[in-house]
Write an enzyme that holds these catalytic residues in place. Sequence first.
Site, PDB file in Angstrom:
ATOM      1  N   CYS A 142      -9.569  -2.548  -1.909  1.00  0.00           N
ATOM      2  CA  CYS A 142     -10.092  -1.809  -3.068  1.00  0.00           C
ATOM      3  C   CYS A 142     -11.384  -2.435  -3.598  1.00  0.00           C
ATOM      4  O   CYS A 142     -12.366  -1.734  -3.883  1.00  0.00           O
ATOM      5  CB  CYS A 142      -9.037  -1.748  -4.164  1.00  0.00           C
ATOM      6  SG  CYS A 142      -8.250  -3.336  -4.519  1.00  0.00           S
ATOM      7  N   HIS A 222     -10.012  -3.231 -11.675  1.00  0.00           N
ATOM      8  CA  HIS A 222     -10.871  -4.403 -11.466  1.00  0.00           C
ATOM      9  C   HIS A 222     -12.228  -4.109 -12.120  1.00  0.00           C
ATOM     10  O   HIS A 222     -12.596  -2.943 -12.294  1.00  0.00           O
ATOM     11  CB  HIS A 222     -11.156  -4.632  -9.982  1.00  0.00           C
ATOM     12  CG  HIS A 222      -9.957  -4.829  -9.118  1.00  0.00           C
ATOM     13  ND1 HIS A 222      -9.069  -5.865  -9.253  1.00  0.00           N
ATOM     14  CD2 HIS A 222      -9.508  -4.122  -8.047  1.00  0.00           C
ATOM     15  CE1 HIS A 222      -8.130  -5.789  -8.313  1.00  0.00           C
ATOM     16  NE2 HIS A 222      -8.379  -4.737  -7.579  1.00  0.00           N
TER      17      HIS A 222
HETATM   18  P1  NAD Z   1       3.309  -1.832  -2.090  1.00  0.00           P
HETATM   19  O1  NAD Z   1       4.144  -3.061  -2.135  1.00  0.00           O
HETATM   20  O2  NAD Z   1       3.085  -1.056  -3.319  1.00  0.00           O
HETATM   21  O3  NAD Z   1       3.879  -0.827  -0.995  1.00  0.00           O
HETATM   22  C1  NAD Z   1       4.300  -1.270   0.273  1.00  0.00           C
HETATM   23  C2  NAD Z   1       5.418  -0.358   0.731  1.00  0.00           C
HETATM   24  O4  NAD Z   1       5.824  -0.750   2.035  1.00  0.00           O
HETATM   25  C3  NAD Z   1       6.661  -0.432  -0.154  1.00  0.00           C
HETATM   26  O5  NAD Z   1       7.158   0.872  -0.329  1.00  0.00           O
HETATM   27  C4  NAD Z   1       7.646  -1.262   0.664  1.00  0.00           C
HETATM   28  O6  NAD Z   1       8.980  -0.910   0.393  1.00  0.00           O
HETATM   29  C5  NAD Z   1       7.250  -0.862   2.069  1.00  0.00           C
HETATM   30  N1  NAD Z   1       7.611  -1.816   3.098  1.00  0.00           N
HETATM   31  C6  NAD Z   1       7.856  -3.136   2.986  1.00  0.00           C
HETATM   32  N2  NAD Z   1       8.150  -3.669   4.195  1.00  0.00           N
HETATM   33  C7  NAD Z   1       8.065  -2.659   5.075  1.00  0.00           C
HETATM   34  C8  NAD Z   1       8.280  -2.568   6.474  1.00  0.00           C
HETATM   35  N3  NAD Z   1       8.611  -3.629   7.214  1.00  0.00           N
HETATM   36  N4  NAD Z   1       8.149  -1.365   7.067  1.00  0.00           N
HETATM   37  C9  NAD Z   1       7.820  -0.260   6.338  1.00  0.00           C
HETATM   38  N5  NAD Z   1       7.604  -0.296   5.006  1.00  0.00           N
HETATM   39  C10 NAD Z   1       7.725  -1.485   4.389  1.00  0.00           C
HETATM   40  O7  NAD Z   1       1.934  -2.293  -1.443  1.00  0.00           O
HETATM   41  P2  NAD Z   1       0.534  -1.576  -1.622  1.00  0.00           P
HETATM   42  O8  NAD Z   1      -0.095  -2.045  -2.881  1.00  0.00           O
HETATM   43  O9  NAD Z   1       0.669  -0.132  -1.366  1.00  0.00           O
HETATM   44  O10 NAD Z   1      -0.302  -2.274  -0.454  1.00  0.00           O
HETATM   45  C11 NAD Z   1      -0.280  -1.790   0.872  1.00  0.00           C
HETATM   46  C12 NAD Z   1      -1.529  -2.273   1.578  1.00  0.00           C
HETATM   47  O11 NAD Z   1      -2.660  -1.707   0.910  1.00  0.00           O
HETATM   48  C13 NAD Z   1      -1.743  -3.779   1.566  1.00  0.00           C
HETATM   49  O12 NAD Z   1      -2.420  -4.150   2.743  1.00  0.00           O
HETATM   50  C14 NAD Z   1      -2.655  -3.991   0.367  1.00  0.00           C
HETATM   51  O13 NAD Z   1      -3.399  -5.171   0.443  1.00  0.00           O
HETATM   52  C15 NAD Z   1      -3.534  -2.755   0.494  1.00  0.00           C
HETATM   53  N6  NAD Z   1      -4.181  -2.348  -0.750  1.00  0.00           N
HETATM   54  C16 NAD Z   1      -3.529  -2.384  -1.944  1.00  0.00           C
HETATM   55  C17 NAD Z   1      -4.175  -1.990  -3.095  1.00  0.00           C
HETATM   56  C18 NAD Z   1      -3.535  -2.056  -4.439  1.00  0.00           C
HETATM   57  O14 NAD Z   1      -4.215  -2.258  -5.426  1.00  0.00           O
HETATM   58  N7  NAD Z   1      -2.238  -1.873  -4.555  1.00  0.00           N
HETATM   59  C19 NAD Z   1      -5.499  -1.529  -3.029  1.00  0.00           C
HETATM   60  C20 NAD Z   1      -6.122  -1.424  -1.787  1.00  0.00           C
HETATM   61  C21 NAD Z   1      -5.465  -1.860  -0.640  1.00  0.00           C
END
Ligand code: NAD
Length: 342
Positions: A142, A222
């Site tokens: 992000c 942010h």
């Molecule tokens: P999150 O924790 O909100 O969601 C992750 C999801 O994956 C959850 O539903 C969890 O239950 C599931 N999960 C966990 N282990 C798993 C597995 N082995 N197989 C399938 N599903 C599984 O995380 P998020 O914030 O959505 O982040 C996901 C990715 O996006 C990360 O790489 C993060 O760095 C990136 N990201 C996050 C944001 C943010 O601000 N949240 C912004 C940009 C990028």
Amino acid sequence: MYMIAVAVNGFGTIGKRVADAVSMQDDMKIVGVVKTRPTFEARMAIACGYPLYANNAENMQVFRDAGLKVEGVLEDMIKKADIVIDCTPGKFGVLNKPVYESHKVKAIFQGGEKSGTADVSFNAQGNYSESIGKDYVRVVSCNTTGLCRTLSAVEKKFGVAKVRATLIRRGPDPGNSKKGPVNAIVPNPPTVPSHHGPDVNTIFPNMNIMTSAVIVPTTLMHLHTVIVELKDHATTEEIKELFKNTPRVILVKAGEGFTSTAEIMEYARDTGRKRSDLNEIAVWDESINVIGKELFYTQAVHQESDVVPENIDCIRAMMGTITDPKESIMKTDKALGLKKWW
Ligand code: NAD
């Protein structure tokens, strides 16, 4: 028209937004989403009409015991997909890559993965064409997306000699009650440069950029303060005009009530978009100032949603269905209701 079959592995903060954004396009559809546990989000996936899959056979039974209809496991879902969007927590995507490779399915990883996990990193306005036809691509984080959006516009029009940026990062996301500073400002990472500058270099390899970052007790957005040394001369008005005309960037005025990230999120709620998301980067109009060759500006990033349109464009680039970045960006933005194109 052929609809690209898209599967989402990990239906959390990013995954559920990407799934909804895919469903809003006319050239792609969701063939399944993977959850690990029968949470309210799993029930929501079913309510949205997304076929639900478990990450493994053991958890499939847990879903069934909880009364949730589950179609199979990750591998079953992959067989129905042209491309998987891996939205599992950071550092999990790399563990899933061998599964995608063995099924010869394309996959998009998110910013929580190391850049080496994929063939190339992606930002639609920065380097769309490098992902055309690729099998494994990482949509940058992000914060990196926020920096690349505005910097790519400045780079194309005036050239960038040097960037110095400070990132004030949110603690946890609003839906996360488990982490984040409660009453502290945390240099994170404590090193300079923070990982964000080198991450921008995965999109613009030759950009001279240094970043430092701190985490503060907020969940909303942010905030970046950016100083750019320009190659060519520009005026403050020219930069304002540039950002006004840059897709996925909006100008907000403190004088019109946007005094903080709180009001920006209030505006997002007022737009009526799902989950009150703001996919655009908001740059404060009053912060834009060119002094000599130095450009100063302050921008806010809605961490939960700015990468969502990027994932949509990345699908089209990897599938090779649209090779012109502008065409894909416009198509995505129209479907998502991002007003600049209306
Ligand atoms: P999150 O924790 O909100 O969601 C992750 C999801 O994956 C959850 O539903 C969890 O239950 C599931 N999960 C966990 N282990 C798993 C597995 N082995 N197989 C399938 N599903 C599984 O995380 P998020 O914030 O959505 O982040 C996901 C990715 O996006 C990360 O790489 C993060 O760095 C990136 N990201 C996050 C944001 C943010 O601000 N949240 C912004 C940009 C990028």
